[in-house]
Design a protein around this motif. Structure first.
Motif, short mmCIF file in Angstrom:
data_model
loop_
_atom_site.label_atom_id
_atom_site.label_comp_id
_atom_site.label_asym_id
_atom_site.label_seq_id
_atom_site.Cartn_x
_atom_site.Cartn_y
_atom_site.Cartn_z
N ASN A 169 1.04 -1.40 0.13
CA ASN A 169 0.03 0.14 -0.22
C ASN A 169 1.12 1.26 0.24
OD1 ASN A 169 -2.52 -1.62 0.25
ND2 ASN A 169 -0.94 -2.29 2.20
N ALA B 223 -2.60 3.59 -3.98
CA ALA B 223 -2.21 2.47 -4.09
C ALA B 223 -1.90 1.71 -3.88
CB ALA B 223 -1.48 3.37 -5.37
N ARG B 224 -2.49 0.59 -4.50
CA ARG B 224 -3.03 -0.98 -3.66
C ARG B 224 -2.97 -1.95 -4.56
NH1 ARG B 224 -4.23 -3.09 1.62
NH2 ARG B 224 -5.08 -5.26 0.84
N LEU C 166 -5.42 -3.90 -8.33
CA LEU C 166 -5.05 -3.12 -8.35
C LEU C 166 -6.19 -1.74 -8.50
CD1 LEU C 166 -2.57 0.00 -8.64
CD2 LEU C 166 -3.71 0.01 -11.14
N LEU D 276 -7.18 2.15 -7.36
CA LEU D 276 -6.98 3.44 -6.21
C LEU D 276 -7.65 4.05 -6.04
CD1 LEU D 276 -5.49 3.76 -9.97
CD2 LEU D 276 -4.22 3.24 -8.07
#
Length: 388
Positions: A232, A244-245, A290, A292
């Motif tokens: 993360n 952003a992960r 992903l 966001l």
């Protein structure tokens, strides 16, 4: 009348073909995938649906646990509580004064739907998920915990005039590490014991398409596992919290062999169907995802947020069933293979709200929508936790 039986031990597929003057009735495959004449109307739901159910159930548990990790790891965050809460914010407890223990609960629902499996339709199901957990914060950088989980699936498989029900009980251990003020990592694994109930229509004696005959029923059991790793990256700009992960998940559902009652071909001499032994089935998937997200810190107690998601599946188990059946009189029967229909890409997004109600209590709500070709999932989650 002639009866033709072929067994392919290597593939674990059994075929029985019954031919009569003027036509042919295609038979059944071990695993219950194909059982009627010229349609795929009786594809067994444990083949058609289990890949999607596996991913959705695993993601639901991951989302509930990740929400707690994010809230707890950011010690300063008063409005945290969603699975991707952002940078520490003013007004919370910090450092050694932060409460070490926390109990929490999460509940969610996912409505899954996939259209046009056969001419009779697709399938849909509601998955209800619940998690209750405890974790301990060793210091500002390390957190560990354990969650007990339960999920209930209830759906309709129109493509074979049937239904599906699951009850799953599991546990999820997890650990998280803060690498820097702007980056942290969380790791988790999960196991669930799944008790399934399935039924489907069978062809009646006067047609092989209506599936209005005796219901074929079964009670498969499976062991479901997953493991996941997430990184993360977080940033705060004024009142905006940005995330952003990036994550990776491996999940597998290992369904054991079982007996399907009334699942074999109709005996035209007796008018009855016999029980059938069905081989075990394993679904596995690797997924990279992903997320966001942008959240706005409206106050010390409220943070609305919005997010976009993307997931790519690869290394998915391929079912060992053919795409074309050749009947004993040389007529080809084709159907839709789940291998060809499986999508590698899933897109989604959603909205959420975090709240800090004081006294160590935090809560939140989130709604999301996911789409991949003909499959869609509409979901939601509520959460509450108490630090002490």
């Amino acid at each position: 009348m002639k009866v033709f039986n072929f067994r392919f031990a290597k593939l674990g597929i059994a075929m029985s073909w019954v031919a009569a003057v003027g036509g042919a009735q295609a038979g059944s495959y071990e695993g219950g995938y194909y059982d009627t004449g010229y349609t795929a109307a009786s594809q067994n739901s444990t083949v058609v649906t289990e890949g999607k159910v596996l991913i959705t159930a695993s993601e639901a548990q991951i989302g509930m646990v990740s929400s707690q990790i994010s809230h707890r790891l950011d010690a300063h965050t008063p409005a945290a509580g969603n699975s991707f809460s952002l940078l520490p914010q003013a007004g919370g407890n910090a450092g050694a004064t932060d409460q070490r223990g926390s109990i929490w609960a999460r509940a969610g629902i996912d409505h899954m739907k996939e259209d046009s499996i056969t001419r009779l339709g697709g399938w849909n199901a509601n998955l209800w998920s619940l998690a209750i957990g405890y974790d301990y914060k060793f210091n500002d950088k390390v957190l560990a915990g354990l969650a007990l989980t339960y999920s209930n699936l209830n759906g309709s498989t129109k493509f074979n005039n049937g239904s599906m029900r699951d009850n799953a009980y599991g546990l999820v251990p997890y650990v998280a590490f803060r690498v820097s003020p702007c980056f942290d990592v969380d790791v988790m694994a999960g196991y669930s014991r799944v008790n399934k109930k399935r039924d489907r229509g069978t062809p009646s004696s006067n047609t092989d398409n209506a599936l209005s005959g005796t219901k074929a029923t079964s009670s498969p059991k499976s062991d479901r596992y997953f493991a996941a790793l997430f990184g993360n990256l977080k940033q705060r700009v004024n009142h905006w919290n940005l995330l952003a992960r990036l994550g990776y998940m491996y999940a597998t559902d290992r369904q054991k062999s079982y007996t399907e009652t009334n699942g074999d071909l109709l005996n035209l001499n007796t008018g009855r169907r016999s029980n059938r032994s069905v081989a075990g089935l394993t679904n596995s998937v690797n997924r990279v995802s992903l997320r966001l997200q942008a959240g706005y810190q409206a106050s010390n107690t409220v943070e609305p947020y919005a997010f976009l998601t993307y997931a790519r599946d690869f290394g998915v188990t391929k079912m060992k069933v053919p795409d074309t059946v050749v009947t004993s009189i040389g007529t080809d029967s084709t159907y839709v293979s789940p291998n060809k229909r499986r999508s590698n890409n899933t897109f989604g997004g959603g909205l959420g709200l975090n709240a800090n109600t004081g006294g160590g209590w935090t809560s939140g709500i989130e709604a999301n929508y996911l789409k991949s070709k003909k499959f869609q999932n509409i979901g939601g989650m509520i959460r509450v936790s108490k630090k002490f």
